[in-house]
Design an enzyme around this catalytic site. Sequence first.
Site, mmCIF file in Angstrom:
data_model
loop_
_atom_site.group_PDB
_atom_site.id
_atom_site.type_symbol
_atom_site.label_atom_id
_atom_site.label_comp_id
_atom_site.label_asym_id
_atom_site.label_seq_id
_atom_site.Cartn_x
_atom_site.Cartn_y
_atom_site.Cartn_z
ATOM 1 N N HIS A 1 1.229 -1.207 0.163
ATOM 2 C CA HIS A 1 0.336 0.133 -0.166
ATOM 3 C C HIS A 1 0.684 1.660 0.185
ATOM 4 C CE1 HIS A 1 -3.404 -2.521 0.868
ATOM 5 N NE2 HIS A 1 -3.711 -1.874 0.514
ATOM 6 N N GLU B 1 -12.247 -10.667 -4.257
ATOM 7 C CA GLU B 1 -11.020 -10.250 -3.564
ATOM 8 C C GLU B 1 -10.706 -11.332 -2.915
ATOM 9 O OE1 GLU B 1 -9.364 -6.242 -1.694
ATOM 10 O OE2 GLU B 1 -10.857 -6.158 -0.876
ATOM 11 N N ASP C 1 -5.492 -7.892 -3.934
ATOM 12 C CA ASP C 1 -5.104 -9.107 -2.777
ATOM 13 C C ASP C 1 -5.884 -10.507 -3.329
ATOM 14 O OD1 ASP C 1 -5.066 -8.201 -0.210
ATOM 15 O OD2 ASP C 1 -7.343 -6.958 -0.720
ATOM 16 N N CYS D 1 -10.501 -2.740 -9.748
ATOM 17 C CA CYS D 1 -9.724 -1.760 -9.435
ATOM 18 C C CYS D 1 -8.287 -1.924 -8.624
ATOM 19 C CB CYS D 1 -10.127 -0.717 -8.445
ATOM 20 S SG CYS D 1 -11.088 -2.089 -6.660
HETATM 21 C C1 PEP Z 1 -6.908 -5.007 -4.057
HETATM 22 O O1 PEP Z 1 -7.159 -5.686 -3.361
HETATM 23 O O2 PEP Z 1 -6.707 -5.088 -5.499
HETATM 24 C C2 PEP Z 1 -7.543 -3.602 -3.954
HETATM 25 C C3 PEP Z 1 -7.870 -2.520 -5.156
HETATM 26 O O3 PEP Z 1 -7.501 -3.195 -2.522
HETATM 27 P P1 PEP Z 1 -6.378 -2.775 -2.019
HETATM 28 O O4 PEP Z 1 -4.653 -2.496 -2.541
HETATM 29 O O5 PEP Z 1 -6.451 -1.595 -1.014
HETATM 30 O O6 PEP Z 1 -5.967 -3.665 -0.851
HETATM 31 MG MG MG Z 2 -7.406 -5.240 -1.480
#
Ligand code: PEP
Ligand code: MG
Length: 595
Positions: A199, A442, A466, A513
Site C-alpha cells: 500500500h 478479492e 489481494d 480496481c
Molecule cells: C486490491 O486488493 O486489488 C484493491 C484494490 O484493494 P487494496 O489494494 O486497497 O487492498
Molecule cells: Mg484489497
Amino acid sequence: MAKKKARKEIVLQGIAASPGVAHGRAFVFLQKELEIPIYKVEEPDQAGEIQRFEDALMRTRTQIADVRHEVAEKLGEAEAQIFDAHLLVLEDRALIEETIQEHHNTSYNIEYCFHSVSKRYLEAFKHIDDEYIKERVTDIRDVTKRLLNNLLGHCSSTIGRLTQQKILVSEDLSPSDTAALDRKQVLGILMDAGSRTSHAVIMARSLQVPAVVGLHDISRKVENEDTLLIDGYDGVVIINPTEETLYRYGQLKLQRESIQKVFESVIGLPAQTQDGKHVELLANIEGVDDLESVKQSGAEGVGLLRTEALFLRKDHFPTEEEQFELYKEIVQALYPMPVTIRTLDLGGDKKISGVFFSEDEDNPFMGFRAIRFCLDHVDIFKAQLRAILRSSAFGKVKLMYPMITSYAELSQANKILKECKAELKKKKIAFDPDIAIGSMIETPSAACTADLLAEECSFFSIGTNDLIQYMLAVDRINDRIAHMYEPNHPAVIRTLKNIVDTAHLKGIKVSVCGEMAGDPLYVPLLLGLGVDDLSTIPACLPEIKYLIRNMTIKEVQTLASKALKQTQPKAVFNLLQKFYLEHVGNVLQAQDGQE
Ligand code: PEP
Ligand code: MG
C-alpha cells in the site's frame, strides 16, 4: 560494521514501483530499531540522569492520556481502555525501580538501562502462553518505544518534516508514513522491502513520486546526503552517479516525458475501441488531494476511494461529521461523475499502530482486516456508513465493501446499512435510497461464490492486488517472493474469467480496481475477458485510454482466449507484451528515434 563513504558509482537493481527519474540527496529514515546510545555517566551527574528519566516518564504519561482522551471522545470508553493498560505499564514500579537500580549498578546512561530492563521483561513474557500476558507484551513494547523516543528527544516520526527536497531511503514504509509525506519535499522513495502492490507503494505511485523497492539493504548502504539517482521505470538506483550517467538519465527523462505527451493527447477523447466499445475509465483516489489529478486525467468518475487513507492521515479516528464533510467535498467536486466509496479497509499493512491492532498478528493479511474489523466494531462501521449515505444526497455515490469472503458477511453488512438508512430516515436526513452497493471480489472464496454475492449487490469490483496474493499464496508485500506474484498465472486468468461470466449471467457489471487495471500490459487481457470498467490511479489513465483507442474488442477477445489456453505465466506474458508493442510500440519508437 563501520560504513565507508562510497564515492564510486554503484548500480543497484530493485523492483520498479513507481515510474519517473529522480536525482537528489538521500534522507535515510530508519525506524525499525531505535539506535540506543551507550555511555557511562559520572557519579555527580547520575541524579540528573534519573531526573531525565522521570521527566520522560511524565511526558509519556501526558501523551498517552491525551490519546486516551481523544479516543474516548471519538470512539467511546471501551476503545479507550487499551490506553489504560499503557498507562499501567508506566506506573509499574518494578520496571522503573529496576531501571534506576541498573543505572546505579552500571553507571550506563538511563535509556540504555531502561532498554535493557524492558528487553528482559519482554523476553521473559514471550515464553508464557497466556492471552493476557501476550497482550501485555504489546503494551510494553508500545510504551517502551514511546518512552525511548522521548528520552532520545525524537519525535515518533520525522518523515513529514522534511524541510529540503530529498530522496527518502528506508527499510520499509507503512501506509501511515507515506500518508504523512510532503510531496513537495520528497523527490523519490527507495526501500529495502516492498513490492508493487504494497500500500505504501500504491500511495507513492498515486503521489507520482518515483520509487524503487525490494532493494534489500539500501538503507544500510546509503548515508544521509549521498547523491542518488532513481530510474523508477526499470527499478534501477545509482549511488553517486557520474556526470555521464546523469546526462544519460536526463535524456531518458526527456524521452519519457515526450511519450507521456502523446498519451495525454487523448485525454479529452472518449475511451472507445476502434470497433465502438466504450470502456468506463475511473480513478482510484485516497482523498481530496487527488481531485485535481482526477479532473486532469480524463477519468469518468472514481472507481475506488480508499477511505482508510483518511484514517491513516489523521492522528485520531475521524468522526461521522468529519467523514461526511470529506466525502461530500469529493462527491460535489466531481458531480455529475460517480464516486465509489469503499468502506474501511484497515488491517493487513494498513494499521494505525497502538489502536485496535495488535502488532503481533502472525498473519495480518489474513487477519483482523477490512470488513471483519468493521463488523466487529459496528459503531465505527455505522458512523462511516451514515457519512457515506449522507454524502449520497450531494451527487452520485456508490458504496462498496472490501475483503468480502462470504454471502453471510455481505448480507450482514447490508443489514447494518439498512439500519443506518432507517436511522437517517427517522431523523429526516437526506440520502439516496437507491444507492448502488458493490462487493469487492478479492478473496478466492468471494470469487467462487460470486453467483451468491450477486444476489446481495449490484456491481463487482475485482481487487486483483489481494485476489492474486490469496489465490497464489504469495504475500503481496514480501519482496523475496515478488517474482512469484504473477498476474499471468493460469489460476488468476481463469478466476477472472469465471467472475466476469458469473456477473454477466446475473446481469451485473464488473470493474477491476487492482493494480492490473493500470498496467497497459494487462488491460487488453482484462477487456478481452469481458471486464466492463477499469479503475486505476489517475496518472495511468492517459496511456490506458490511448491503448484502448488503438485496439478492437474483437482482437482482445482473441488474445484472452489464447491466454486462457497457456500453461505457463511466461507464455501469457509474451502474448501480452507482443500485443502491447504492436499497439503502442510506434509511440515508443518514434520518441526513441527523436533522441
Ligand atoms: C486490491 O486488493 O486489488 C484493491 C484494490 O484493494 P487494496 O489494494 O486497497 O487492498
Ligand atoms: Mg484489497
